[in-house]
Design an enzyme around this catalytic site. Structure first.
Site, PDB file in Angstrom:
ATOM      1  N   LYS A 169       3.620  -3.682   5.930  1.00 32.52           N
ATOM      2  CA  LYS A 169       2.334  -3.203   6.432  1.00 32.52           C
ATOM      3  C   LYS A 169       1.182  -3.942   5.767  1.00 32.52           C
ATOM      4  O   LYS A 169       0.937  -3.775   4.581  1.00 32.52           O
ATOM      5  CB  LYS A 169       2.154  -1.710   6.151  1.00 32.52           C
TER       6      LYS A 169
ATOM      7  N   GLU B  25       2.145  -3.229  -7.941  1.00 33.71           N
ATOM      8  CA  GLU B  25       1.161  -4.183  -8.484  1.00 33.71           C
ATOM      9  C   GLU B  25      -0.189  -3.555  -8.249  1.00 33.71           C
ATOM     10  O   GLU B  25      -0.654  -3.487  -7.109  1.00 33.71           O
ATOM     11  CB  GLU B  25       1.242  -5.525  -7.737  1.00 33.71           C
TER      12      GLU B  25
ATOM     13  N   CYS C 227      -7.431  -8.722  -8.429  1.00 41.57           N
ATOM     14  CA  CYS C 227      -6.903  -7.681  -9.322  1.00 41.57           C
ATOM     15  C   CYS C 227      -6.993  -8.135 -10.774  1.00 41.57           C
ATOM     16  O   CYS C 227      -7.168  -7.342 -11.676  1.00 41.57           O
ATOM     17  CB  CYS C 227      -5.467  -7.356  -8.944  1.00 41.57           C
TER      18      CYS C 227
ATOM     19  N   GLU D 226     -12.297  -0.103 -12.381  1.00 38.06           N
ATOM     20  CA  GLU D 226     -12.227  -1.364 -11.639  1.00 38.06           C
ATOM     21  C   GLU D 226     -13.287  -1.335 -10.537  1.00 38.06           C
ATOM     22  O   GLU D 226     -13.254  -0.472  -9.664  1.00 38.06           O
ATOM     23  CB  GLU D 226     -10.835  -1.494 -11.012  1.00 38.06           C
TER      24      GLU D 226
END
Ligand code: NAD
Length: 499
Positions: A192, A268, A302, A399
């Site tokens: 996906k 991840e 990331c 983040e």
């Protein structure tokens, strides 16, 4: 079933793309079960690019059946490693042939610059597929000595149908990191892509078919996380899930896996990576790398070096040069020949980053540079630098996933290691120093899955990548990733036929 046709007529790239955008199941592009579509928006102007077929939970079921059938007949233990290698290599070659087209689609859909999409996204994705082509016929167990009456060995068998869910920041690259090791080891896939950036994955569906992969080996379902993503995570016949995305959703995936069939989970996730500049660093180089670390890909990486720690002795010098560097970044059209930074991927992401910028100001940090929207259309944000940052501020802890650097001063090694490790994340870190002992000793003390010395964002298909702490579970890339996609079976053979 929908098809996307587009004539690119930019200075950087001219060319026509034409590919089906249906749900890719069993080697065919079809309408989703509900016959609905998802609108794909151009982040440069907020306008509609195209509509693609929307998959739902019913399509996940159909895709899993197709993948099970392929696993039992044409793939899995029925496709020799050499055959899997051949097809992966062919796919890599097709990606190479279509490099510019893939890069153009990625830049249009995601907002990253066409130049970087070529240099990194497509080139690295291609290298990854070719690298795993090399592994496909080298998946092997061990003979293990027990006693002379026995032959005991291990086999590394494919798991079966694996689910893979990827984010929008590196759509094609994350797909390559996922499908490369899964296919090399003989698994079949239900993948996906992000609903925000589905186009390169769909183009890859056509290339996968052209490369000659049997139907059902790779199935690609564009849909929402709450429907398709959740259905993949919960499916009883998917025995492994690999997820790249936010820590929040990673947590949900793990919970769903635990509540359903205990499928193995690799994650991840997010990061808040420290970038440490010692007094003795080559400041010019450190400035270049640090700017790349946080501003590249619109800060939507990331591993972005979003917390920059500067030692007292070079604080003013570094900050002045870093600020000049940030102000020189050219923000604009991703297809501009000299554009450095494009728009954030979506209105939602733009709003999220701007709300972090507001919170930085409200909590008492100084917005030293940037902080504003660029232009009136699209989702462009100035490269932004915050100073006077304290450890408990939201912009230091969370983040942001945008072009926002947080600057903190430090005294010595102990001070910076303590501050750098004071995070729930542990994805990456960087150290800048000309003293190799100091650099390596610091790198070894940092809690991060990747540490860079005198560079940032260096990733290679051969080298594992993944997080400590809440940045993830497991490793992608390199030989390490193969273990995610195999079950180890021990076989004991009695050579003497007696008890
Ligand atoms: P996200 O978690 O919102 O979405 C990631 C994917 O999960 C998307 O495909 C989304 O549709 C799907 N999803 C959403 N809700 C779901 C649910 N309930 N069940 C199953 N699937 C669901 O992340 P994003 O905003 O697309 O990407 C940004 C995040 O990804 C950042 O946190 C970034 O750090 C992380 N990321 C990590 C790495 C890495 O290698 N560690 C690489 C790239 C991005």
């Amino acid at each position: 079933m929908t098809t996307y046709v587009h004539q690119f007529d930019t200075l950087a790239y001219k060319g026509k793309v034409n590919f089906p955008t249906g749900v890719f199941i069993d080697g065919e592009f079809i309408d989703g079960a509900h016959k609905t579509t998802i609108e794909v928006i151009n982040p440069t102007n907020g306008q509609l690019i195209t509509k693609v077929s929307e998959a739902t939970a019913a399509d996940v079921d159909t895709a899993v059946h197709a993948a099970e059938k392929a696993f039992a007949t044409t793939w899995g233990l029925n496709a020799a490693g050499a055959r899997r290698a051949e097809l992966l290599w062919k796919l890599g070659q097709l990606m190479e042939t279509n490099l510019e087209e893939l890069a153009a689609i990625e830049a249009l859909d995601n907002g990253k610059t066409f130049n970087w999409a070529k240099l990194v996204d497509v080139a690295f994705a291609t290298q990854t597929i070719k690298y795993y082509a090399g592994w496909a016929d080298k998946i092997q167990g061990k003979v293990i000595e027990t006693d002379e009456s026995k032959l005991t060995y291990t086999r590394h068998e494919p798991i079966g149908v694996v689910g893979q869910i990827i984010p929008w920041n590196f759509p094609l690259l994350m797909m390559a990191w996922k499908i490369g090791p899964a296919l090399a080891t003989g698994n079949t896939i239900v993948l996906k892509p992000s609903e925000f950036t589905p186009l390169t994955a769909l183009r890859m569906g056509s290339l996968i078919r052209e490369a000659g992969f049997p139907p059902g080996v790779v199935n690609i379902l564009v849909g929402y996380g709450s429907t398709v993503g959740a259905a993949i995570a919960a499916h009883m016949d998917i025995h492994k899930i690999a997820f790249t995305g936010s820590t929040l959703v990673g947590r949900k995936i793990m919970e769903t896996a635990a509540k359903t069939n205990l499928k193995t989970v690799t994650l991840e996730l997010g990061g808040k990576s420290p970038n440490i500049i010692f007094d003795d660093a080559d400041i010019d180089q450190a400035v270049n790398w640090a700017a790349h670390g946080i501003f590249w890909n619109q800060g939507q990486a990331c591993s972005a070096g979003s917390r920059i720690y500067i030692q007292e002795g070079v604080y003013d010098k570094f900050l002045a040069a870093f600020t000049a560097r940030a102000k020189a970044i050219k923000v604009g059209d991703p297809f501009g020949v000299d554009t450095d930074q494009g728009p954030q991927v979506s209105q939602q992401q733009y709003d999220r980053v701007m709300s972090y910028i507001d919170s930085g100001r409200q909590e008492g940090a100084t917005c030293h540079a940037g902080g504003k929207r660029v232009g009136t259309a699209g989702y462009f944000i100035e490269p932004t630098i915050f100073t006077d940052c304290k450890a408990d501020m939201t912009i230091v802890r969370e983040e942001i996933f945008g072009p926002v650097a947080v600057i903190v001063k430090f005294k010595d090694e102990d001070d910076v290691v303590r501050q750098a490790n004071d995070s729930v994340y542990g994805l990456a870190a960087a150290v800048f120093s000309k003293d190799i002992t100091r650099a390596l000793e610091t790198a070894h003390r940092l809690q991060a899955g990747t540490t860079w010395v005198n560079c940032v964002n260096q990733l290679h298909a051969q080298v594992p990548f993944g997080g400590f702490k809440q940045s993830g579970i497991g490793r992608e890339l390199g030989e390490y990733a193969l273990a995610n996609y195999t079950n180890t079976k021990a076989v004991h053979v009695n050579l003497r036929h007696t008890m």
